[in-house]
Scaffold this motif. Sequence first.
Motif, short mmCIF file in Angstrom:
data_model
loop_
_atom_site.label_atom_id
_atom_site.label_comp_id
_atom_site.label_asym_id
_atom_site.label_seq_id
_atom_site.Cartn_x
_atom_site.Cartn_y
_atom_site.Cartn_z
N LEU A 63 1.44 2.71 -1.94
CA LEU A 63 1.14 2.85 -0.52
C LEU A 63 2.34 3.40 0.24
O LEU A 63 2.17 4.15 1.21
N ALA A 64 3.54 3.07 -0.22
CA ALA A 64 4.76 3.56 0.45
C ALA A 64 4.82 5.09 0.44
O ALA A 64 5.26 5.70 1.41
N ASP A 65 4.35 5.69 -0.66
CA ASP A 65 4.33 7.16 -0.74
C ASP A 65 3.32 7.75 0.24
O ASP A 65 3.59 8.76 0.88
N LEU A 66 2.17 7.11 0.34
CA LEU A 66 1.14 7.59 1.26
C LEU A 66 1.62 7.49 2.70
O LEU A 66 1.39 8.40 3.51
N ILE A 67 2.33 6.41 3.01
CA ILE A 67 2.88 6.23 4.36
C ILE A 67 3.94 7.30 4.64
O ILE A 67 3.98 7.88 5.72
N GLU A 68 4.79 7.54 3.65
CA GLU A 68 5.83 8.55 3.80
C GLU A 68 5.23 9.94 4.03
O GLU A 68 5.68 10.70 4.89
N GLU A 222 -2.36 1.38 9.76
CA GLU A 222 -2.00 0.78 8.47
C GLU A 222 -3.21 0.32 7.67
O GLU A 222 -3.24 0.47 6.45
N LYS A 223 -4.20 -0.22 8.35
CA LYS A 223 -5.40 -0.69 7.64
C LYS A 223 -6.14 0.47 6.99
O LYS A 223 -6.63 0.35 5.86
N LEU A 224 -6.26 1.57 7.72
CA LEU A 224 -6.93 2.74 7.18
C LEU A 224 -6.13 3.33 6.02
O LEU A 224 -6.70 3.77 5.02
N LEU A 225 -4.81 3.31 6.13
CA LEU A 225 -3.95 3.82 5.06
C LEU A 225 -4.08 2.96 3.80
O LEU A 225 -4.10 3.47 2.69
N GLU A 226 -4.15 1.65 3.98
CA GLU A 226 -4.32 0.74 2.84
C GLU A 226 -5.66 1.00 2.14
O GLU A 226 -5.75 1.04 0.92
N LYS A 227 -6.70 1.18 2.94
CA LYS A 227 -8.03 1.47 2.40
C LYS A 227 -8.03 2.81 1.66
O LYS A 227 -8.59 2.94 0.57
N LEU A 228 -7.37 3.79 2.26
CA LEU A 228 -7.30 5.12 1.67
C LEU A 228 -6.49 5.10 0.38
O LEU A 228 -6.84 5.78 -0.59
N ASP A 229 -5.43 4.31 0.36
CA ASP A 229 -4.59 4.21 -0.84
C ASP A 229 -5.40 3.65 -2.02
O ASP A 229 -5.27 4.15 -3.15
N LYS A 230 -6.21 2.65 -1.76
CA LYS A 230 -7.04 2.07 -2.82
C LYS A 230 -8.08 3.09 -3.32
O LYS A 230 -8.38 3.17 -4.49
N GLU A 231 -8.61 3.84 -2.37
CA GLU A 231 -9.61 4.86 -2.70
C GLU A 231 -9.01 5.96 -3.57
O GLU A 231 -9.59 6.40 -4.57
N LEU A 232 -7.80 6.40 -3.21
CA LEU A 232 -7.14 7.48 -3.94
C LEU A 232 -6.58 7.02 -5.28
O LEU A 232 -6.31 7.83 -6.17
N ASP A 233 -6.42 5.70 -5.43
CA ASP A 233 -5.85 5.14 -6.65
C ASP A 233 -6.90 4.98 -7.75
O ASP A 233 -6.58 4.65 -8.89
#
Length: 234
Positions: A63-68, A222-233
Motif C-alpha cells: 500500500l505504501a507504493d500505491l500511496i507514493e 486512504e480508504k479508497l486506496l486500501e480498497k484499490l490496493d487489495k483489488e490490484l493485489d
Amino acid sequence: MRVLLSIFFSVFILFGNVYAAECVATTKIDNLCVTVPEIKSYYKQYKQQKLAAVGKGNWYFTLADLIEATKDLTFEKILAHEAEKSGVEKTPYFKRYKKDIENEYKEIDNYVNGLLKAKRIKKEEAEKLRKKLKRAVYVRYLKKAYLNMELADYLKVTSDDINNFMEAHKGEYGFKKDPNRPKMKVISKVELVKLIRQEKRTRVAQEFAASLWKRYGVKLNEKLLEKLDKELDK
C-alpha cells in the motif's frame, strides 16, 4: 472548455461526497481530483519503472507504493494545473522548446500513421491517440518551462556561491593543478557554475514542491486506496 469546467466544478461542489468517493486524491484549491482510472494507469508505469531499477523479484509492492504513486501523480497534476494558469506558454521559457515539441509531434505522427498503415488501429482511434500523445508532450514541456520560470531567480550563481562552494569542497576541486593535492579535480569556472546550479536546483525544486503541495491542501482518500490496493493485489 471554460464553460464545461465551470459546470463540472459546480456539480462537484453540489455533490462533493459522491464524487469524492471516486477520487484517490483531492485538493482544496481548484478541486483537483485524481481518479481511479488515472492512478491505475499511472501505478502500472510506476511498477514497471521500479522493477526496471531493482530487478524483477527484488521488490514486493505494498500500500505504501500505491500511496507514493498517488502522491507523485497528484503533484504532477498540480504542477500541470499551475503551469496552465501561469501563462508560461507565452514566455521565452516555453518558446525555447518550440523545435523540441515540433520534433516530438513528428515522431508521434509517424508512429500513429504507421499503426494506420498496418491496419492495427481505426482512423477515429488513431486521431484520439494522436491528440492524447501530443497533449502529453505539450504538458510535459509546459511544466518544464513553468519550473524554469519559477526557479530562475533562485538559480543565479553569485561570486559568493562560488567562493562558498570552493571553501566547502577545499581539496576536492580547484581551478588549476596542485602538486600537494594529486587527487584534486581541476574544474573550469563554467563547469563549476553548472555544478553549483545543479545543487541549487535540486534543493530549491524540493522546497518549491513542498510549498506547492501544502498550499493546495492535498487530501488522500486512504480508504479508497486500501480498497484499490487489495483489488490490484489479486
